[in-house]
Enzyme design. Sequence first.
Site, short mmCIF file in Angstrom:
data_model
loop_
_atom_site.label_atom_id
_atom_site.label_comp_id
_atom_site.label_asym_id
_atom_site.label_seq_id
_atom_site.Cartn_x
_atom_site.Cartn_y
_atom_site.Cartn_z
N LYS A 121 -5.28 -4.96 -9.06
CA LYS A 121 -5.98 -5.32 -7.83
C LYS A 121 -5.63 -6.74 -7.44
O LYS A 121 -5.46 -7.61 -8.31
CB LYS A 121 -7.49 -5.19 -8.08
CG LYS A 121 -8.36 -5.41 -6.86
CD LYS A 121 -9.84 -5.24 -7.23
CE LYS A 121 -10.76 -5.42 -6.05
NZ LYS A 121 -12.19 -5.34 -6.45
N SER B 65 -14.62 -2.11 -3.33
CA SER B 65 -13.51 -2.82 -2.74
C SER B 65 -12.15 -2.44 -3.31
O SER B 65 -11.12 -2.61 -2.66
CB SER B 65 -13.71 -4.32 -2.92
OG SER B 65 -13.72 -4.66 -4.30
N SER C 147 -17.27 -1.85 -7.38
CA SER C 147 -15.92 -1.79 -6.82
C SER C 147 -14.86 -1.11 -7.68
O SER C 147 -13.74 -0.89 -7.22
CB SER C 147 -15.43 -3.20 -6.48
OG SER C 147 -15.98 -3.58 -5.25
#
Length: 469
Positions: free
Chosen positions: A62, A137, A161
């Site tokens: 990420k 997210s 997330s």
Amino acid sequence: MIDTLRLSAEQATALVARGDVSAAELHRAYIDAIALRDPELHAYLTVCEEHDGGTGIPIALKDVISTKGIRTTAGSKILEGYRPVYDATVTERVRAAGMSLLGKTNTDEFAMGSSTENSAYGPTRNPWDPSRVPGGSGGGSAAAVAAGLAPWALGSDTGGSVKQPSALCGNVGLRPTYGTVSRYGIIAFASSLDQVGPVARNVRDCALLYSIIAGRDERDSTTVDVPAAVSLPEGDSLKGLRIGVPREMNSEEGVDPGVTAAVRTAIEQARALGAEVGECSLPKSVEYGMACYYLIAPAEASSNLARFDGVRYGFRADADDLTALYGRTRDQGFGDEPKRRIMLGTYALSAGYYDAYYGQAQKVRTLIRREHAEVFQKFDLIVSPTSPTIAFRFGEKAANPLAMYLSDIFTIPSCMAGLPGLSIPCGLSEGMPVGLQLIGPQFAENTLFRAGHALEQALAFDVVPGRLR
Ligand code: GLN
């Protein structure tokens, strides 16, 4: 031909270990898959086409995880073009385990969001249905793993997330016990909540990746050594396991009927595998969890984001004096959601309101922690839907922050309590994956893996998105 869509990380590791494919060939196979499908999905913000010499299988990270010399933006314009000068501890650990880096995955700006619609670089699409969001997210990591664009990935989870996008894309995602994985080199959102976790295609892969990243790190004083070695789950019995079903998280109110149905089937399956299933209750956690999170997380964010001033990193606006430079850089560099949270957080922390908001939220957080501890006197783990809905369509919630925030209503309470949570796919609703959330007491990752693995075998969910089969 390597079919990256069907390959687990464990299988990929075996291929490389046996010499059936080289690490570089495997890396190339994923890069080819990215070239084929990522123009539509946009799971990646940066792709590392060249094999970096890793001797094992690849991974995607990420874009809040620092990678030395490789662009890291946290999905924000304010970090446009920023290249960290050091690796995060988790980056070092995956590299030390031989992994090559496929690239950096899309995220809502500073990990604030539940759909990737808050990314400054455009959203990621859900591989099961490109008209829908992948969750957030960490939607980029989840979409990449679901579409065979990475065998596994790392995300970060503050309030859901890792778990929520894993649920919406049909992956397995773990938010580890707070303190078991180092936050060193992670672009901070809310430091008392942020935790890095794996996104994988099955529970064993998830456990393996967790074992690689977990453990004490001198550079993050909140880390501890994991008390028990991570065991890769085997077997399909849940005999002796006491599973609690929190009433407030398993009522039909506010939950898609298709989600409720899939979760009920999974709970019946757990019973059939020998678990003792009973009802429990987390009334305060569910009622006040969101309000509490949306004071504490923005308060910490407002402080963490103060460091982005245009002087040291990334984007810098034109200005004649320093005050204007700070103001304009932050005005032009941050998107709406970080600005909203900076304002909320600054307000909650301001002298006149500190006790009424931030102080009060800290007390509620203690209540949430206690309420969970009480439930774990009687149960080994608790289950609920990971998210109240399946993946929603673009735009459906983007205009209404409260509707978006509600996406995390079931993932937030255990995050506030610092507890580990695993999301596994448990069925389909309208052709889209439904996630089952398993929460355990601190350091109960092995129990989550064992239960998740047994259920995974029994439910036999096909993780390959229907339209890509
Ligand atoms: N969706 C939640 C938020 O916007 C959680 C995000 C996260 O875990 N990073 O804060």
